[in-house]
Motif scaffolding. Structure first.
Motif, PDB file in Angstrom:
ATOM      1  N   VAL A   1      12.980  62.535  45.254  1.00  0.00           N
ATOM      2  CA  VAL A   1      13.111  61.854  46.541  1.00  0.00           C
ATOM      3  C   VAL A   1      14.577  61.678  46.905  1.00  0.00           C
ATOM      4  O   VAL A   1      14.967  61.856  48.068  1.00  0.00           O
ATOM      5  CB  VAL A   1      12.359  60.514  46.519  1.00  0.00           C
TER       6      VAL A   1
ATOM      7  N   PHE B   1       9.977  52.321  49.477  1.00  0.00           N
ATOM      8  CA  PHE B   1      10.235  51.234  50.427  1.00  0.00           C
ATOM      9  C   PHE B   1       9.912  49.881  49.796  1.00  0.00           C
ATOM     10  O   PHE B   1      10.649  48.901  49.980  1.00  0.00           O
ATOM     11  CB  PHE B   1       9.402  51.428  51.696  1.00  0.00           C
TER      12      PHE B   1
ATOM     13  N   ALA C   1       3.068  53.705  55.088  1.00  0.00           N
ATOM     14  CA  ALA C   1       3.538  53.561  53.705  1.00  0.00           C
ATOM     15  C   ALA C   1       2.441  53.034  52.792  1.00  0.00           C
ATOM     16  O   ALA C   1       2.443  53.314  51.589  1.00  0.00           O
ATOM     17  CB  ALA C   1       4.742  52.621  53.667  1.00  0.00           C
TER      18      ALA C   1
ATOM     19  N   THR D   1      15.016  63.966  50.392  1.00  0.00           N
ATOM     20  CA  THR D   1      14.806  63.230  51.642  1.00  0.00           C
ATOM     21  C   THR D   1      16.146  62.744  52.159  1.00  0.00           C
ATOM     22  O   THR D   1      17.141  62.740  51.427  1.00  0.00           O
ATOM     23  CB  THR D   1      13.863  62.023  51.442  1.00  0.00           C
TER      24      THR D   1
ATOM     25  N   THR E   1      14.886  58.079  53.446  1.00  0.00           N
ATOM     26  CA  THR E   1      14.427  57.335  52.268  1.00  0.00           C
ATOM     27  C   THR E   1      15.530  57.265  51.217  1.00  0.00           C
ATOM     28  O   THR E   1      15.809  56.197  50.660  1.00  0.00           O
ATOM     29  CB  THR E   1      13.165  57.975  51.675  1.00  0.00           C
TER      30      THR E   1
ATOM     31  N   GLN F   1       5.884  57.977  49.162  1.00  0.00           N
ATOM     32  CA  GLN F   1       7.127  57.439  49.703  1.00  0.00           C
ATOM     33  C   GLN F   1       7.109  55.915  49.783  1.00  0.00           C
ATOM     34  O   GLN F   1       8.144  55.270  49.616  1.00  0.00           O
ATOM     35  CB  GLN F   1       7.396  58.023  51.095  1.00  0.00           C
TER      36      GLN F   1
END
Length: 270
Positions: free
Chosen positions: A221, A160, A150, A225, A228, A156
């Motif tokens: 996203v 997080f 990450a 995804t 995630t 991505q």
């Protein structure tokens, strides 16, 4: 290593998630992954006449590039909706719904096989790599990609970090990680291929920049995804807003594009 109940639940969680994203993946998150496609095709030495298997083909973007190079392409995806979208986009390829492991092909059938960001989604990575090696002819080349850390893969990683900055605990029912996590480094990934009997194994880092507006990328996203997005969707609105605000602050430093980073593993069947 035996497949556990947690591994199977992860696979089921992934299947449910991808089934909802077959219509929204291509133009968003799929466009970001495409930044690596030419490098994967080069690593597999895909050219005219090569019989190529692509696993986890999604909506068919990489397979289309292989066809443009003159390859004879067979593409598979575990989700029938994704496979259907790929079949509609790829009149020059054979597209089938198939899970990995468990490919419905004879041994030594292909000159090359590519899995672009698919090995991190399977419940049994060693069995998956062994199955891919099985369908390659002697001298055939396997190419797999997975996401880098990450810290390197900010496209991505920024999500997080936003979840962590907002102090949001992992929602109930969301897996802590994938069965592939133990292989998600250069040495471990190379070992995974060697354990399947592949030779001339190498793992290299690759990076590119995904240029997209931060607001658009937030939605891409969520729409493209599974794991995630699951860290964000379904929360109370106030929690989502905290995460969105943290994301906005973190994403502001990437006005020129989000750095994307992957590991690319290559091995040859003996």
């Amino acid at each position: 290593m035996a497949v556990t109940a947690d591994d199977e639940e992860f696979a089921a969680f992934e299947r449910r998630g991808w089934a909802r994203r077959s219509a929204t993946y291509h133009d968003g998150f799929g466009a970001m992954t495409a930044g690596l496609h030419e490098a994967l095709l080069d690593a597999a030495a895909v050219g005219a006449g090569i019989r190529l298997l692509e696993v986890g083909c999604g909506t068919g973007r990489l397979a289309a590039r292989a066809l443009a190079r003159g390859a004879r392409v067979v593409a598979t995806d575990a989700d029938r909706r994704m496979a259907g979208a790929a079949a509609a986009a790829l009149p020059g390829a054979l597209v089938r719904t198939a899970r990995l492991p468990g490919l419905p092909f004879a041994g030594a059938e292909f000159d090359a096989a590519i899995g672009a960001f698919v090995i991190n989604h399977v419940p049994d990575p060693p069995a998956a790599v062994a199955d891919l090696g099985r369908v390659l002819r002697p001298g055939g080349r396997l190419v797999l990609s997975c996401w880098d850390t990450a810290e390197r893969n900010r496209a991505q990683g920024v999500f997080f970090d936003a979840v962590a900055e907002a102090g949001a605990a992992r929602p109930p029912g969301v897996p802590a990680g994938s069965p592939f996590a133990r292989y998600a480094g250069p040495e471990a990934l190379a070992g995974l291929l060697r354990a399947a009997g592949l030779a001339e194994v190498r793992v290299e880092r690759a990076g590119w920049t995904h240029r997209v507006d931060a607001d658009r990328w937030w939605q891409d996203v969520l729409d493209g995804t599974v794991l995630t997005a699951a860290l964000i969707e379904g929360r109370p609105p106030q929690e989502v807003e905290r995460i969105r605000a943290a994301y906005g602050r973190l994403a502001a430093r990437y006005r020129d594009g989000f750095p994307a980073a992957a590991l690319v593993a290559v091995g040859t069947r003996v």
